[in-house]
Enzyme design. Structure first.
Site, PDB file in Angstrom:
ATOM      1  N   TYR A 194       8.809  15.035   1.555  1.00 20.23           N
ATOM      2  CA  TYR A 194       8.858  14.032   2.635  1.00 20.23           C
ATOM      3  C   TYR A 194       8.681  14.719   3.995  1.00 20.23           C
ATOM      4  CZ  TYR A 194      11.144  10.512   5.664  1.00 20.23           C
ATOM      5  OH  TYR A 194      11.459   9.612   6.652  1.00 20.23           O
TER       6      TYR A 194
ATOM      7  N   ASP B 105      -1.091  -4.106   0.983  1.00 23.73           N
ATOM      8  CA  ASP B 105      -0.729  -2.768   0.532  1.00 23.73           C
ATOM      9  C   ASP B 105      -1.157  -1.754   1.599  1.00 23.73           C
ATOM     10  OD1 ASP B 105      -0.439  -0.350  -0.768  1.00 23.73           O
ATOM     11  OD2 ASP B 105      -1.461  -0.984  -2.617  1.00 23.73           O
TER      12      ASP B 105
ATOM     13  N   ASP C  88       3.872  -6.511   3.545  1.00 25.14           N
ATOM     14  CA  ASP C  88       4.521  -5.533   2.657  1.00 25.14           C
ATOM     15  C   ASP C  88       3.947  -5.788   1.268  1.00 25.14           C
ATOM     16  OD1 ASP C  88       6.609  -3.987   1.152  1.00 25.14           O
ATOM     17  OD2 ASP C  88       7.626  -4.003   3.082  1.00 25.14           O
ATOM     18  N   ILE C  89       4.233  -4.863   0.331  1.00 24.71           N
ATOM     19  CA  ILE C  89       3.822  -5.160  -1.052  1.00 24.71           C
ATOM     20  C   ILE C  89       4.910  -5.964  -1.760  1.00 24.71           C
ATOM     21  CG2 ILE C  89       2.118  -3.355  -1.539  1.00 24.71           C
ATOM     22  CD1 ILE C  89       4.400  -1.655  -2.687  1.00 24.71           C
TER      23      ILE C  89
ATOM     24  N   GLY D 155      11.085  -3.176   4.823  1.00 26.59           N
ATOM     25  CA  GLY D 155      11.979  -2.031   4.680  1.00 26.59           C
ATOM     26  C   GLY D 155      13.092  -2.056   5.721  1.00 26.59           C
TER      27      GLY D 155
ATOM     28  N   GLY E 101       4.693  -2.522   5.806  1.00 20.93           N
ATOM     29  CA  GLY E 101       6.032  -2.090   5.371  1.00 20.93           C
ATOM     30  C   GLY E 101       7.118  -2.855   6.115  1.00 20.93           C
TER      31      GLY E 101
HETATM   32  N1  SER Z   1      16.844   8.727   6.631  1.00 23.72           N
HETATM   33  C1  SER Z   1      15.784   9.578   6.201  1.00 23.72           C
HETATM   34  C2  SER Z   1      16.092  10.187   4.899  1.00 23.72           C
HETATM   35  O1  SER Z   1      17.258  10.421   4.633  1.00 23.72           O
HETATM   36  C3  SER Z   1      15.528  10.646   7.230  1.00 23.72           C
HETATM   37  O2  SER Z   1      14.287  10.442   7.766  1.00 23.72           O
HETATM   38  O3  SER Z   1      15.208  10.444   4.148  1.00 23.72           O
END
Ligand code: SER
Length: 319
Positions: free
Chosen positions: A144, A54, A36-37, A13, A10
């Site tokens: 998340y 990946d 990264d992909i 990012g 990753g």
């Molecule tokens: N910056 C992140 C989010 O907003 C918080 O871990 O998802």
């Protein structure tokens, strides 16, 4: 030069780009494998090895580790809070599978260390909002946050059961100018600077008094590396550390930007992300990180705003 071979999953990012560049300075460019992909990020080009890999492909990751003699892995691939709410099962699969697989690989391949980020999103509506403690009520309200909290427990489990030296930070909203954030609830605090410079106005998707914990990327990168370099006996939490820099609202950030761009104006159109933000802490108590391994932030809202506007003006060719 330190002798480690580091794999970053990753790397293109928001965190990955800057962390890769910082680790290459420290460990030597040929010892830090960015993957990264996606296509290689423009800021990584020419700075060291890059491959398409990946984070979900355990067999390919194992092969890569064997081939290159990798000793440490940073797993930064994830779906963030806002994107995750659009596709909860996918967020769960990506965030959990990539971690569980890496923990197993770490045992099999006897990696020295792994790094995996957690987030303030582990906290939820029932968590005390001010000075949120390292250990407190944890009932995340987003997929998340659920995946990050479950991941923290798995990290602690693999450390206790298999001795995996896995380290982790609960990042607040991260603000950076080099690489763009992707799909988070705190992304307004990056977008606002671009729009302030380009349009002198911005419409915020969070309401004016939405306080959230935030951090400038330079602090986040330095803290991450300091955590990874600390002697193992100083890492007393094998969950993830609370990690704080500053807290502010869109209204306060607007005032800070107006010190530089007096004509800047903001309007507010809260969307689905407001509800996510409402479930998160407003400020974080990171005493454990400060006492266990010496964490100390440097950037406040003014210093960050100076840096963001100065660097973005050059990047956007407005300077
Ligand atoms: N910056 C992140 C989010 O907003 C918080 O871990 O998802």
């Amino acid at each position: 030069m330190k002798h480690e071979k580091i794999l970053i999953l990753g790397a293109c990012g928001q965190i990955g780009v800057e962390l890769t560049l910082a680790l290459r300075k420290l460990y030597g460019e040929s010892n830090v494998f960015a993957t990264d992909i996606r296509e290689e990020h423009e800021l990584l080009r020419g700075t060291g090895p890059y491959s398409v890999l990946d984070a979900m492909d355990g067999a390919a990751i194992t092969e890569f580790i064997k081939k290159e003699g990798v000793t440490q892995v940073y797993l930064l691939a994830a779906l963030l809070s806002a994107t995750g709410e659009k596709n909860p099962k996918k967020a769960w699969d990506i965030n959990m599978q990539s971690l569980l697989q890496l923990l197993d690989i770490s045992v099999q391949e006897k990696l020295n260390k792994i790094y995996w980020p957690s987030s303030i999103a582990i906290f939820g509506a029932t968590t005390p909002k001010q000075g949120t403690a390292q250990k407190t009520i944890v009932e995340p309200g987003t997929v998340y946050g659920i995946s990050k909290y479950a991941g923290e427990l798995w990290c602690q489990y693999y450390n206790a059961r298999w001795g995996v030296d896995v380290r982790s930070l609960r990042y607040p909203g991260l603000i950076s100018w080099k690489s763009a954030p992707g799909g988070g609830t705190t992304d307004y605090a990056v977008e606002i600077y671009y729009e302030a410079l380009k349009e002198q106005k911005y419409t915020s998707f969070l309401s004016e008094d939405t306080y959230l914990p935030m951090m400038y990327m330079d602090d986040a990168i330095r803290g991450t590396i300091e955590l990874m370099e600390a002697p193992a006996e100083q890492i007393k939490s094998r969950m993830s550390y609370n990690f704080a820099g500053m807290s502010f609202s869109p209204k306060e950030l607007t005032e800070a930007i107006k010190q530089h761009i007096p004509e800047f104006s903001i309007s507010y159109e809260p969307d689905y992300r407001q509800q996510i933000a409402n479930g998160w802490p407003q400020s974080i108590d990171d005493t454990a990180a400060r006492s266990d391994w010496g964490w100390k932030h440097e950037f406040d809202i003014e210093k960050m705003t100076d840096e963001m506007l100065k660097n973005l003006a050059v990047k956007l060719q407005l300077a």
